[in-house]
Design a protein around this motif. Sequence first.
Motif, PDB file in Angstrom:
ATOM      1  N   THR A  27       0.833  -1.205   0.000  1.00  0.00           N
ATOM      2  CA  THR A  27       0.000   0.000   0.000  1.00  0.00           C
ATOM      3  C   THR A  27       0.867   1.254   0.000  1.00  0.00           C
ATOM      4  N   ALA A  28       1.958   1.232   0.757  1.00  0.00           N
ATOM      5  CA  ALA A  28       2.877   2.378   0.788  1.00  0.00           C
ATOM      6  C   ALA A  28       3.500   2.603  -0.588  1.00  0.00           C
ATOM      7  N   TRP A  29       3.796   1.530  -1.306  1.00  0.00           N
ATOM      8  CA  TRP A  29       4.336   1.678  -2.667  1.00  0.00           C
ATOM      9  C   TRP A  29       3.319   2.357  -3.561  1.00  0.00           C
ATOM     10  N   LYS A  42       0.983   4.351  -2.789  1.00  0.00           N
ATOM     11  CA  LYS A  42       0.836   5.757  -2.401  1.00  0.00           C
ATOM     12  C   LYS A  42       2.125   6.547  -2.623  1.00  0.00           C
ATOM     13  N   SER A  43       3.174   5.877  -3.091  1.00  0.00           N
ATOM     14  CA  SER A  43       4.498   6.486  -3.309  1.00  0.00           C
ATOM     15  C   SER A  43       5.079   7.068  -2.032  1.00  0.00           C
ATOM     16  N   THR A  44       4.809   6.400  -0.908  1.00  0.00           N
ATOM     17  CA  THR A  44       5.395   6.846   0.354  1.00  0.00           C
ATOM     18  C   THR A  44       6.572   5.967   0.763  1.00  0.00           C
ATOM     19  N   SER A  45       6.875   4.966  -0.052  1.00  0.00           N
ATOM     20  CA  SER A  45       8.014   4.092   0.212  1.00  0.00           C
ATOM     21  C   SER A  45       8.605   3.629  -1.107  1.00  0.00           C
ATOM     22  N   LYS A  84      16.171   7.984  -0.989  1.00  0.00           N
ATOM     23  CA  LYS A  84      15.076   8.954  -1.010  1.00  0.00           C
ATOM     24  C   LYS A  84      15.369  10.083  -1.993  1.00  0.00           C
ATOM     25  N   GLN A 134      10.794  11.187  -9.383  1.00  0.00           N
ATOM     26  CA  GLN A 134       9.441  11.705  -9.416  1.00  0.00           C
ATOM     27  C   GLN A 134       9.404  13.053 -10.114  1.00  0.00           C
TER      28      GLN A 134
END
Length: 131
Positions: free
Chosen positions: A54-56, A58-61, A118, A125
């Motif tokens: 799920t984090a992937w 949402k692009s949070t990980s 990061k 991105q």
Amino acid sequence: MNYVNNALIIIHILFIFMVMCMDVIERIFELLQEKGMQQKTFAERIGATQQIVTAWKKSTSASYVKYLPQMAEVLGTNVQWLLTGEGEKNRQTATPKGSGSSEEFAKLFVKLTPENQKLIIAAMQGMQPDK
């Protein structure tokens, strides 16, 4: 000396990703949708948790990089296609194109510190084409 090596790795990775047209995450979830596979099932098959997947999405990980070989296996494709969209999508007919830069990227990326990973993700991105 270590800073110079990290800087060279970062530059190399950025160069590799400048040629990307479609986001890695988009390709992963495109294949999941095509196969009708639930995120929970996918997570179990690649050895991750549903929360990580799920984090992937949402692009949070960006931890997906270390799972690329397992993802390619489960999704019936290859790492090169996941990373670049180049070559054949389906593993059965996959004929790698290029110089193996996808595998090289994955190997270099996992060597970076989390902070540098990061930075790479943020730079990638910023290179995404307008939709």
